[in-house]
Design a protein around this motif. Structure first.
Motif, short mmCIF file in Angstrom:
data_model
loop_
_atom_site.label_atom_id
_atom_site.label_comp_id
_atom_site.label_asym_id
_atom_site.label_seq_id
_atom_site.Cartn_x
_atom_site.Cartn_y
_atom_site.Cartn_z
N UNK A 99 3.59 50.11 -28.79
CA UNK A 99 2.82 50.42 -29.85
C UNK A 99 3.79 49.78 -30.94
N UNK A 100 4.82 50.85 -30.53
CA UNK A 100 6.40 51.18 -32.11
C UNK A 100 7.24 49.34 -32.21
N UNK A 101 7.38 48.56 -30.81
CA UNK A 101 7.08 47.33 -30.90
C UNK A 101 6.54 46.21 -31.32
N UNK A 102 5.40 46.53 -31.46
CA UNK A 102 4.36 45.68 -31.89
C UNK A 102 3.95 46.31 -33.29
N UNK A 103 4.45 47.35 -33.76
CA UNK A 103 4.18 47.72 -35.55
C UNK A 103 3.74 48.35 -36.04
N UNK A 104 2.56 49.70 -34.83
CA UNK A 104 2.32 50.35 -35.11
C UNK A 104 3.11 51.47 -36.20
N UNK A 105 2.04 51.92 -37.19
CA UNK A 105 2.45 52.34 -38.67
C UNK A 105 3.08 53.83 -38.38
N UNK A 106 2.31 54.46 -38.25
CA UNK A 106 3.20 56.26 -37.55
C UNK A 106 2.54 56.33 -36.53
N UNK A 107 3.51 57.74 -35.38
CA UNK A 107 2.81 57.94 -34.00
C UNK A 107 2.64 59.60 -34.53
N UNK A 108 1.50 59.98 -33.66
CA UNK A 108 1.86 61.19 -33.72
C UNK A 108 1.31 62.09 -32.09
N UNK A 109 2.43 62.42 -31.43
CA UNK A 109 2.21 62.60 -30.22
C UNK A 109 1.98 64.17 -29.58
N UNK A 110 0.60 64.71 -29.12
CA UNK A 110 0.03 65.86 -28.81
C UNK A 110 0.57 66.41 -27.06
N UNK A 111 1.68 67.00 -26.73
CA UNK A 111 1.17 67.62 -25.84
C UNK A 111 1.45 69.20 -25.41
N UNK A 112 0.81 69.21 -24.46
CA UNK A 112 0.34 70.84 -23.66
C UNK A 112 1.82 71.54 -24.01
N UNK A 113 3.16 70.97 -23.20
CA UNK A 113 4.13 71.25 -23.01
C UNK A 113 5.09 70.28 -24.32
N UNK A 114 5.01 70.84 -25.49
CA UNK A 114 5.97 70.58 -26.65
C UNK A 114 6.84 69.94 -26.67
N UNK A 115 7.87 70.25 -25.89
CA UNK A 115 9.29 70.42 -26.33
C UNK A 115 9.04 68.71 -25.01
N UNK A 116 8.19 68.16 -24.02
CA UNK A 116 8.51 66.97 -23.37
C UNK A 116 7.46 65.79 -24.51
N UNK A 117 7.00 66.65 -25.71
CA UNK A 117 6.61 65.48 -26.59
C UNK A 117 7.54 65.55 -27.70
N UNK A 118 8.36 66.16 -27.61
CA UNK A 118 9.77 66.70 -28.45
C UNK A 118 10.66 65.33 -27.72
#
Ligand SMILES: NC(=O)c1ccc[n+]([C@@H]2O[C@H](COP(=O)([O-])OP(=O)(O)OC[C@H]3O[C@@H](n4cnc5c(N)ncnc54)[C@H](OP(=O)(O)O)[C@@H]3O)[C@@H](O)[C@H]2O)c1
Length: 285
Positions: free
Chosen positions: A143-162
């Motif tokens: 998605x980033x390579x194709x020009x997405x504007x913004x990403x929010x990553x939500x995960x149960x284990x927040x350290x993995x999202x980070x």
């Protein structure tokens, strides 16, 4: 399908592998196009991966798909990586060139192509990704390579999202990426900030599973994708339908990752509708 002395062999390695729909999908495509290829499952135990990889050039297996649990472990046996598989740190497709194995990852392009097919290209949209595992990585990088504007990553284990955010920042330093957890209050805030949501968690695989995001947060105008395709309508997609959202399940991603692998192996345009029909009639006879 007629196996001859010239038939080229392609396969899938995984453990287990018996659930895979790829043999049905690719053999239908080879048969439809009259190509002298066959696609076979190889159940490879984790402790046998090295021997299996050494056998690929010896047996002249011209291409492979790679699935759980080998997608990352296989990297050390590969001569060269495509750009996206290097970023993602995992491969799902291998091609034998001479004695060299070249690694690719078509999961991300499978995702973005399935959204394009649904009339929703990711470019310039904001995307909430639920989950931070292997599928989330492929979705996020492509998605980033194709020009997405913004990403929010939500995960149960927040350290993995980070950790996923930090990996992405190495390649896309200017992209706005936020990270959060999966609690009710956290999801309430972020769902209002985006125009699309993709579930990459395994929540929904079991028919009795709840939705990873409360239905009340879904609103008309939101595009919702669940990477799960069996069941074909998860709770999340049921809520999306009720809220009047546009939505797709993960079948399109499965088909389009397969189509991208097929192009890599054969250099021929795959018969996408034939592949879809083969998978659908196996899943839902
Ligand atoms: N359509 C397709 O072609 C396609 C392709 C690939 C994958 N998929 C689907 O995508 C899903 C994820 O696959 P994957 O390979 O990324 O798996 P994975 O690497 O094991 O990641 C699993 C993700 O699900 C989260 N999760 C698991 N159980 C959870 C729970 N009870 N509550 C909240 N979060 C939970 C994990 O969170 P933690 O980090 O906190 O553990 C992690 O983010 C699966 O359903 C798979 O079938 C579909």
């Amino acid at each position: 399908m007629k196996i001859t002395g010239n038939t080229k062999v392609i396969g899938i390695i995984g453990w287990p592998v018996s659930h895979s729909l790829s043999p049905v999908m690719h053999n239908a495509a080879f048969e439809h196009l009259g190509l002298d290829y066959c696609y076979v499952p190889f159940a490879i135990k984790p402790e046998c991966l090295k021997e299996a990889m050494e056998a690929v050039p010896a047996l002249n297996i011209v291409g492979l798909n790679v699935t759980v649990p080998h997608k990352e472990k296989v990297l050390k046996y590969i001569s060269e990586f495509s750009e996206e598989s290097g970023m993602i740190g995992a491969v799902n497709t291998l091609k034998l060139e001479g004695n060299r194995l070249i690694g690719y990852n078509t999961d991300g392009i499978g995702f973005t192509n399935s959204l394009k097919e649904a009339g929703y290209p990711v470019a310039k949209h904001s995307l909430l990704i639920l989950g931070s595992g292997g599928a989330a990585k492929a979705v996020a990088f492509q998605s980033a390579a194709e020009g997405v504007k913004e990403i929010i990553i939500a995960n149960r284990t927040v350290s993995k999202a980070l950790s996923l955010k930090n990996q992405m920042k190495e390649y896309f330093p200017l992209l706005k990426i936020d990270v959060t957890g999966l609690s009710y209050d956290e999801l309430k805030v972020v769902t209002d900030m985006v125009d699309s949501v993709v579930n990459t968690t395994s929540v929904g695989l079991d028919k009795g599973d709840a939705s990873p995001i409360p239905g009340e947060f879904l609103h008309k105008g939101l595009f919702v994708c669940d990477l799960i395709y069996n069941p074909s309508e998860t709770k999340l997609l049921k809520y999306a339908k009720e809220a009047g959202c546009r939505y797709v399940n993960g079948l399109g991603m499965l088909i389009h990752q397969g189509a991208a692998s097929f192009r890599i192996w054969t250099g021929i345009e795959p018969p996408v509708e034939v592949m879809r029909q083969a998978v659908e009639s196996t899943l839902f006879p």
